[in-house]
Design an enzyme around this catalytic site. Structure first.
Site, mmCIF file in Angstrom:
data_model
loop_
_atom_site.group_PDB
_atom_site.id
_atom_site.type_symbol
_atom_site.label_atom_id
_atom_site.label_comp_id
_atom_site.label_asym_id
_atom_site.label_seq_id
_atom_site.Cartn_x
_atom_site.Cartn_y
_atom_site.Cartn_z
ATOM 1 N N TRP A 189 0.866 -1.195 0.000
ATOM 2 C CA TRP A 189 0.000 0.000 0.000
ATOM 3 C C TRP A 189 0.896 1.236 0.000
ATOM 4 O O TRP A 189 2.120 1.119 -0.007
ATOM 5 C CB TRP A 189 -0.929 -0.014 1.219
ATOM 6 C CG TRP A 189 -2.285 0.534 0.879
ATOM 7 C CD1 TRP A 189 -2.742 1.804 1.082
ATOM 8 C CD2 TRP A 189 -3.362 -0.171 0.236
ATOM 9 N NE1 TRP A 189 -4.031 1.941 0.606
ATOM 10 C CE2 TRP A 189 -4.437 0.748 0.075
ATOM 11 C CE3 TRP A 189 -3.518 -1.470 -0.245
ATOM 12 C CZ2 TRP A 189 -5.654 0.398 -0.521
ATOM 13 C CZ3 TRP A 189 -4.720 -1.815 -0.834
ATOM 14 C CH2 TRP A 189 -5.781 -0.894 -0.972
ATOM 15 N N ASP A 190 0.270 2.427 -0.003
ATOM 16 C CA ASP A 190 1.116 3.634 -0.073
ATOM 17 C C ASP A 190 1.725 4.001 1.284
ATOM 18 O O ASP A 190 2.463 4.970 1.393
ATOM 19 C CB ASP A 190 0.370 4.826 -0.687
ATOM 20 C CG ASP A 190 -0.905 5.210 0.040
ATOM 21 O OD1 ASP A 190 -1.191 4.635 1.101
ATOM 22 O OD2 ASP A 190 -1.618 6.099 -0.461
ATOM 23 N N TRP A 191 1.456 3.213 2.321
ATOM 24 C CA TRP A 191 2.090 3.405 3.631
ATOM 25 C C TRP A 191 2.690 2.110 4.178
ATOM 26 O O TRP A 191 3.141 2.067 5.306
ATOM 27 C CB TRP A 191 1.099 3.960 4.666
ATOM 28 C CG TRP A 191 -0.280 3.383 4.538
ATOM 29 C CD1 TRP A 191 -1.378 4.016 4.038
ATOM 30 C CD2 TRP A 191 -0.717 2.045 4.863
ATOM 31 N NE1 TRP A 191 -2.471 3.169 4.026
ATOM 32 C CE2 TRP A 191 -2.090 1.953 4.530
ATOM 33 C CE3 TRP A 191 -0.082 0.923 5.398
ATOM 34 C CZ2 TRP A 191 -2.831 0.798 4.715
ATOM 35 C CZ3 TRP A 191 -0.819 -0.242 5.569
ATOM 36 C CH2 TRP A 191 -2.184 -0.298 5.240
ATOM 37 N N ASN A 455 -13.996 1.015 0.992
ATOM 38 C CA ASN A 455 -13.198 2.237 1.002
ATOM 39 C C ASN A 455 -12.957 2.721 -0.427
ATOM 40 O O ASN A 455 -12.267 2.051 -1.196
ATOM 41 C CB ASN A 455 -11.852 1.989 1.694
ATOM 42 C CG ASN A 455 -10.929 3.192 1.575
ATOM 43 O OD1 ASN A 455 -11.122 4.200 2.244
ATOM 44 N ND2 ASN A 455 -9.938 3.108 0.687
ATOM 45 N N GLU A 456 -13.562 3.844 -0.775
ATOM 46 C CA GLU A 456 -13.284 4.613 -1.996
ATOM 47 C C GLU A 456 -13.662 3.927 -3.291
ATOM 48 O O GLU A 456 -13.259 4.382 -4.374
ATOM 49 C CB GLU A 456 -11.791 5.044 -2.039
ATOM 50 C CG GLU A 456 -11.416 5.947 -0.874
ATOM 51 C CD GLU A 456 -10.008 6.511 -0.927
ATOM 52 O OE1 GLU A 456 -9.739 7.479 -0.204
ATOM 53 O OE2 GLU A 456 -9.174 5.978 -1.699
ATOM 54 N N GLU A 553 -11.483 11.201 5.889
ATOM 55 C CA GLU A 553 -10.046 11.035 5.626
ATOM 56 C C GLU A 553 -9.464 12.367 5.201
ATOM 57 O O GLU A 553 -10.061 13.067 4.366
ATOM 58 C CB GLU A 553 -9.777 10.036 4.481
ATOM 59 C CG GLU A 553 -9.802 8.580 4.857
ATOM 60 C CD GLU A 553 -9.231 7.702 3.735
ATOM 61 O OE1 GLU A 553 -8.364 8.184 2.976
ATOM 62 O OE2 GLU A 553 -9.660 6.546 3.632
#
Length: 878
Positions: A189-191, A455-456, A553
């Protein structure tokens, strides 16, 4: 089987005649690689990576570039095996089941070399009938298939592509995670890193029973508006293996509520559901469960006794909490659209908090102590809500038990995130079982206030993130409605009538439903919730933020402290542009975006020592992140009671993100392991129940008073002007007493900045800073807040501060008596890797002396703290 409420419910106890026996298969297993070249012991619950690490066969997977070096682990097909003896006479039992609470993820299960079933969903509970296969001495095997290879196979076999195929290259992840029911972020993921684990990640056991067996037991407290009383709906599922019906009684008792009711039941052979309706004694006051900051988290002990024919009995105990939740979407005067806010027990509550991600890539490392530390830190920062984000996991029972106890409301996503999903028969069967299981497992928790479908994914589809040709869009819209509306929503409405279901986040709520479940613009500020990110605009300009109904968010990145990074890096990694620093950043251009945002208001570090420059840059990223999220959150909090240009009534601010999964730059306010970043200390202030919020508009300075209290508060406001070079305030003014209304944000103060400065003598925007606080009876009732009149890179008279600290022990805590030579912004106290937190940190020091407390999380000493202690303020880095 008594696992549904594992932590709160006692195990089934049999009466004079034993109904069943249970054998745990936790503990020591054997693990071997696909070609048999590697065999080692491993623990259950656990995973292959953890077993390899415990045997010293790999380094810490988080060290340096090991997420890439250890790809081979998740690409292999591992086997878990265990030999075990049944400690009771197996022939005396009519039915024997093998139960897995959680298998990660795709495996064939063999008992005594006989295939007894398959697993393919990390979030499902599996029960296999092994009555005809089990012996006194047994051999159990789980033959896993690589999740990465399985997902690729499923994607290839699908009749059309389901985007995205792969994550962006910067995330260094694996492909097609949307084709497997597994923690979506485990493919990268981006984190976070890509560690697609394999293993038995939850409890496993054997259950043997005669006559009948309790499969699960769940309940829902319901408030009856008509009778103005509480009722309890209880559902119990039995497997009746007796050839004849079984009669008996059920006794439900809640002693503190003086409630005791008896029911007659008859169980026919087969799978049977028993539904009970319990009326709570109306002569006793029921104390409700309240979120943190709004009341107590009262719960009541309940017992249920099933007394069946032949002296058989099953007893259960549980904690029952009473609370109502409503999601209010209704027209607002002077504004297009609908409100979007939550009422708990009839009271509108502003949801303030953050978003929760998995606390580790390896769930066996997530202990109860770690969960308590992270969740207590949320409460200590005045949060009342966490959103359990849909790309992680449905958290362990202990997480929700702690949220119940601490008063943390949970917005619970189902585990679908940032992707479109297939809707073939096998996938949908698996999802339906997953959703039903998770609702039954979790719905009795008062902390969970909403279910959310994904989510999204509404945004991904309607904003066309994946560049789907217009002619093909209908296929994916149809899949979306099948998955989230016709299946997940249908199951939620059938299983749980006590809390709202939100189809996606962000969504336009009722408006999305009206538009056929997908809104043309899911980011409409006048409906539902929004997610907002803007790393390019200057975050000190509050006008860039959406005056939305609910912001679920938003955030900015920072780097974790050097003491956290040091554990997983080597000396050559310690610079901002090192290979390691770029590798660890999974958000495209993230490191440069942080420097850009810093550059708006701060000078970059000027040290000639490369290591010091790295540490100073880390410090500045944390200053920037804290200040940006502060300004944005204060904007949302002051927007709760007003409509401006048709927008406002903001009733939720959940920043991204609370916690970290590893040691890397991210949006988190808590570092991996729980250390507080500067942002988390700021959150303690900007989420305070009473808060003065300052901002400018066209050269006029405004202060709003924000109250989350349940009662009105009489207070006054003090505003002070300091020059950067003097610890004595240049001037100070107080308002008359005023009444701050409960649950409101109102204007308290308004003054032209030029007039304010002129009235204060020798003051300019560059040479002065404002501070302000609320008080009652001469005591502060809010944190002291501040407002910078110019960028700190342009400040005049800001001298290098010499700050000293004398440390003394006071019981379990330590006092740091600080003294400064001059006004110091962003004073940062650091004790390296000593676990604990300060009472305040990252503050503007405008007084000569100040005492800050340190709360250690593990025993430490004055000398240890003195050796580790470092203090930094802004001028130290130039």
């Amino acid at each position: 089987m008594c696992l549904r409420l594992l932590l709160l419910l006692a195990l089934c106890r049999a009466g004079p005649t034993a109904l069943g026996r249970s054998l745990s298969l936790r503990g020591s297993w054997r693990i071997r690689s696909g070609n048999g070249s590697l065999e080692l012991p491993g623990r259950v619950p656990g995973c292959v990576h953890s077993a390899l690490l415990q045997r010293g066969l790999i380094q810490d997977p988080y060290y340096r570039f090991n997420d890439l070096n250890y790809r081979w682990i998740s690409l292999d097909n591992w086997t878990y095996s265990k030999k075990f003896k049944i400690p009771f006479n197996i022939s005396k039992w009519q039915k024997v089941n093998l139960i897995f609470e959680g298998v990660d993820t795709v495996a064939k299960v063999l008992l005594n070399s006989v295939p007894i079933g398959k697993t393919g969903n990390m979030f499902k509970r599996y029960s296999f009938d092994i009555t005809s296969v089990v012996r006194e001495v047994n051999s159990l095997e789980l033959c896993f298939q690589s999740s990465v290879l399985y997902a690729a196979q499923r994607s290839k076999a699908h009749s059309y592509s389901v985007p995205p195929d792969c994550p962006p290259p910067v995330q260094k992840g694996q492909c097609h995670v949307n084709f497997i029911r597994k923690e979506q972020s485990s493919f990268g993921w981006d984190w976070g890193p890509s560690f697609p684990t394999q293993g038995i990640w939850k409890d496993v056991r054997i259950e043997a029973y005669n006559i009948c067996h309790l499969n699960y037991f769940m309940f829902s407290p319901i408030y009856d508006n008509h009778t103005q009383g509480w009722n309890l709906e209880i559902e119990s599922s039995f497997d009746v293996v007796s050839s004849k019906p079984i009669s008996g009684q059920v006794i439900v008792a809640i002693p503190k509520l003086q409630t005791r009711q008896t029911y007659s039941i008859e169980l026919q052979p087969g799978e049977r559901i028993v539904e009970l309706f319990v009326k709570i004694n109306k002569n006793v006051t029921v104390e409700t469960w309240w979120p943190h900051g709004h009341g107590n988290q009262t719960g009541y002990n309940m017992t249920i006794l099933f007394k069946l024919d032949g002296g058989l009995s099953i007893e259960k105990s549980a904690k029952v909490y009473f609370r109502t939740v409503e999601l209010i979407e209704e027209p607002i005067e002077g504004s297009r659209g609908l409100s979007f806010y939550f009422k708990i027990n009839g009271l509108p509550i502003f949801l303030k908090g953050s978003n929760w991600i998995p606390a580790d890539s390896f769930q066996d490392r997530v202990t109860s102590d770690l969960l308590r530390l992270l969740l207590q830190s949320a409460v200590d920062a005045n949060m009342n809500t966490l959103r359990v984000w849909g790309g992680g996991i449905y958290e362990q029972d202990e997480f929700y038990r702690l949220c119940d106890e601490l008063g943390i409301m949970v917005w619970q996503d189902f585990m679908f995130a940032c992707a479109l999903y297939p809707t073939d028969r096998d996938f949908m069967n698996s999802v339906r079982a997953e959703v039903a299981h998770q609702i039954r497992r979790l719905k009795y928790h008062p902390s969970i206030i909403a279910w959310s479908g994904n989510n999204e994914n509404e945004a991904a589809l309607m904003m066309n993130w994946y560049n789907i040709p217009a002619s093909e869009l209908h296929t994916y819209i149809k899949d979306y409605v099948i998955l989230y509306v016709k299946n997940i929503r249908k199951i939620v409405l059938a299983e749980d009538k006590t809390r709202p279901f939100i189809i996606s986040s962000p969504t336009n709520g009722a408006e999305s439903i009206k538009e056929g479940w997908l809104s043309v613009n899911p980011y409409d500020n006048n409906f539902g919730d929004v997610h907002f990110y803007d790393y390019i605009s200057d975050c000190w300009n509050w006008k860039v933020f959406p005056k939305a109904r609910f912001v679920s968010e938003y955030g900015y990145q920072s780097w974790p402290s050097f003491s956290t990074l040091e554990k997983v890096s080597s000396e050559e990694d310690w610079s901002y542009n090192s290979k390691f620093s770029l590798h660890r950043q999974h958000h495209a251009d993230g490191n440069n975006e942080m420097l850009l945002q810093i550059g708006f208001h701060f000078k970059l570090p000027e040290s000639t020592d490369p290591l010091q420059t790295f540490k100073d840059t880390i410090y500045l990223t944390q200053v920037m992140q804290a200040q940006c999220v502060k300004i944005e959150t204060e904007f949302y909090r002051r927007s709760r009671s007003e409509i401006v240009d048709g927008q406002g009534y903001t009733m939720g601010a959940l920043y991204w993100q609370l916690n970290d999964i590893w040691q890397a730059p991210s949006w988190a306010s808590l570092e991996y392991g729980g250390k507080w970043k500067m942002l988390h200390y700021f959150a303690r202030h900007f989420f305070a129940p009473l808060l003065p919020v300052g901002f400018e508009d066209q050269d006029v300075f405004f202060i709003y008073g924000v109250s989350d209290l349940r009662s009105d508060c009489k207070a006054k406001l003090t505003v002070r002007v300091h020059t950067w070079h003097s610890l004595e305030p240049l001037c100070s003014s107080e308002t008359e007493h005023f009444v701050l209304k409960a649950g409101k944000a109102v204007l308290l103060y308004k003054e032209s900045v030029p007039v304010l400065l002129e009235n204060c003598g020798n003051c300019t925007r560059q040479s002065c800073v404002l501070s302000f606080y609320l008080s009652a009876d001469s005591q502060p009732v809010s944190p002291a807040n501040y407002h910078f009149l110019s960028s700190l890179s342009e400040s005049v008279g800001l001298h290098k501060a010499h700050i000293t600290a004398i440390i003394s022990q006071q019981g379990d805590t330590f006092a740091f008596d600080l003294e400064t030579s001059t006004v110091a912004p962003f004073v940062w106290l650091d004790v390296g890797s000593i676990p604990g937190r300060f009472s305040d940190n990252g503050f503007l020091m405008t007084e000569k002396t100040r005492t800050v407390l340190f709360y250690p999380w593990k025993p430490t000493s004055k000398s240890e703290l003195e050796q580790s202690f470092r203090v930094t303020s802004l001028t130290d880095i130039y």
